[in-house]
Design a protein around this motif. Structure first.
Motif, PDB file in Angstrom:
ATOM      1  N   LYS A 108     -32.459 -54.502  61.076  1.00 12.45           N
ATOM      2  CA  LYS A 108     -31.877 -53.810  59.920  1.00 12.45           C
ATOM      3  C   LYS A 108     -32.276 -54.525  58.643  1.00 12.45           C
ATOM      4  O   LYS A 108     -32.708 -55.693  58.686  1.00 12.45           O
ATOM      5  N   PRO A 109     -32.153 -53.880  57.472  1.00 14.15           N
ATOM      6  CA  PRO A 109     -32.481 -54.541  56.197  1.00 14.15           C
ATOM      7  C   PRO A 109     -31.483 -55.655  55.874  1.00 14.15           C
ATOM      8  O   PRO A 109     -30.321 -55.606  56.316  1.00 14.15           O
ATOM      9  N   ALA A 127     -34.834 -63.711  54.051  1.00 12.37           N
ATOM     10  CA  ALA A 127     -33.724 -62.894  54.520  1.00 12.37           C
ATOM     11  C   ALA A 127     -34.162 -61.558  55.118  1.00 12.37           C
ATOM     12  O   ALA A 127     -33.645 -61.140  56.155  1.00 12.37           O
ATOM     13  N   GLU A 128     -35.087 -60.877  54.459  1.00  8.55           N
ATOM     14  CA  GLU A 128     -35.494 -59.554  54.932  1.00  8.55           C
ATOM     15  C   GLU A 128     -36.183 -59.651  56.292  1.00  8.55           C
ATOM     16  O   GLU A 128     -35.863 -58.888  57.218  1.00  8.55           O
ATOM     17  N   ALA A 129     -37.132 -60.563  56.423  1.00 12.79           N
ATOM     18  CA  ALA A 129     -37.825 -60.740  57.698  1.00 12.79           C
ATOM     19  C   ALA A 129     -36.853 -61.147  58.799  1.00 12.79           C
ATOM     20  O   ALA A 129     -36.947 -60.676  59.935  1.00 12.79           O
ATOM     21  N   ALA A 130     -35.880 -62.020  58.462  1.00 13.61           N
ATOM     22  CA  ALA A 130     -34.894 -62.480  59.448  1.00 13.61           C
ATOM     23  C   ALA A 130     -33.977 -61.347  59.892  1.00 13.61           C
ATOM     24  O   ALA A 130     -33.685 -61.200  61.081  1.00 13.61           O
ATOM     25  N   LEU A 167     -24.753 -62.715  53.340  1.00 10.86           N
ATOM     26  CA  LEU A 167     -25.701 -63.774  53.644  1.00 10.86           C
ATOM     27  C   LEU A 167     -25.697 -64.841  52.553  1.00 10.86           C
ATOM     28  O   LEU A 167     -25.789 -66.037  52.846  1.00 10.86           O
ATOM     29  N   GLN A 168     -25.591 -64.420  51.309  1.00 10.78           N
ATOM     30  CA  GLN A 168     -25.527 -65.383  50.211  1.00 10.78           C
ATOM     31  C   GLN A 168     -24.327 -66.320  50.378  1.00 10.78           C
ATOM     32  O   GLN A 168     -24.443 -67.537  50.237  1.00 10.78           O
ATOM     33  N   ASP A 198     -30.656 -58.549  44.738  1.00 13.87           N
ATOM     34  CA  ASP A 198     -29.798 -57.351  44.751  1.00 13.87           C
ATOM     35  C   ASP A 198     -29.904 -56.611  46.082  1.00 13.87           C
ATOM     36  O   ASP A 198     -29.023 -55.817  46.414  1.00 13.87           O
ATOM     37  N   ASN A 199     -30.988 -56.843  46.823  1.00 13.50           N
ATOM     38  CA  ASN A 199     -31.197 -56.192  48.110  1.00 13.50           C
ATOM     39  C   ASN A 199     -30.905 -57.119  49.289  1.00 13.50           C
ATOM     40  O   ASN A 199     -31.297 -56.837  50.421  1.00 13.50           O
TER      41      ASN A 199
END
Length: 227
Positions: free
Chosen positions: A173-174, A163-166, A66-67, A60-61
């Motif tokens: 950004k998140p 995804a978050e780290a990338a 990206l998905q 959800d975040n």
């Protein structure tokens, strides 16, 4: 002979029980580390060795951009197949017979199985185990969960996983706020994340990024309930 056969049978049975338990566990629990993260860590020079960047986020975040970008770049039949895209495998086989560069036919489900449970080197043993784990996650997990685990465990840069780290590493950004072009840039490096950069993008990655965005427009809205 009988003792050896019994031992082999018990080994296989315990392997199946343990692996089944891990697949069930990871249906609900975030995957903390993958074999590739550990391998990459020890591949570094011991004096300059740093831990990987990896921040688990709920799907959800993670931006829908990206998905969709990874579906369009890696596996456009992801929502419809049961783990294996036979047509893509056949095309890859024919391509590899004619060409010099190896082309993969792995689905997102297969890549997830490999990333979470196995090692990266190619071998018949690993391929056989990949098939086994792909079958398990397709039966036990939902498509949405497979995508969530995939986007949280795949390598997206040198020492960058998920995804978050990338998103933080490449665009500061998140993952929830990635635009279409930023998402496409990350998806564009997935075939070789140790070699390519999402930002600044090389001419090759710019071309890949433009193609992915075009595919995203063609693909349109998607739902994990689709079968």
């Amino acid at each position: 002979m009988k003792k050896g056969f019994r031992f082999l049978l018990k080994t296989i049975m315990w392997f199946m029980v343990i692996t089944f338990a891990f697949v069930v566990l990871f249906k609900w629990v975030p995957v903390p580390v993958t074999p590739l993260m550990v391998i990459r860590y020890f591949e570094q020079d011991s004096e300059k060795r740093t831990f990987w960047k990896h921040d688990w986020e709920s799907i959800d975040n993670i931006s829908k951009n990206l998905q969709l970008a990874v579906i369009c770049s890696e596996d456009q039949n992801f929502l419809n197949h049961n783990g294996f895209d036979i047509e893509a495998i056949e095309k890859a086989f024919e391509y590899n017979k004619k060409g010099k560069r190896v082309r993969g036919g792995s689905t997102i489900s297969q890549q997830t199985a490999k990333n979470v449970f196995l090692w990266p080197q190619r071998s018949w043993l690993r391929k056989g185990l990949e098939t086994y784990f792909t079958f398990l996650i397709e039966v036990i997990w939902s498509k949405e969960r497979i995508m969530e685990v995939y986007l949280n465990s795949i390598e997206m840069g040198k020492g960058v996983y998920g995804a978050e780290a990338a998103a933080q590493y490449w665009f500061k950004k998140p993952a929830a706020r990635l635009t279409q072009y930023e998402a496409a840039a990350i998806a564009a490096v997935l075939p070789s994340p140790q070699r390519y950069k999402a930002s600044p993008a090389s001419p090759y990655i710019q071309g890949r990024k433009a193609w992915i965005v075009k595919q995203m427009h063609f693909y349109g809205p998607f739902s994990y309930d689709k079968k």
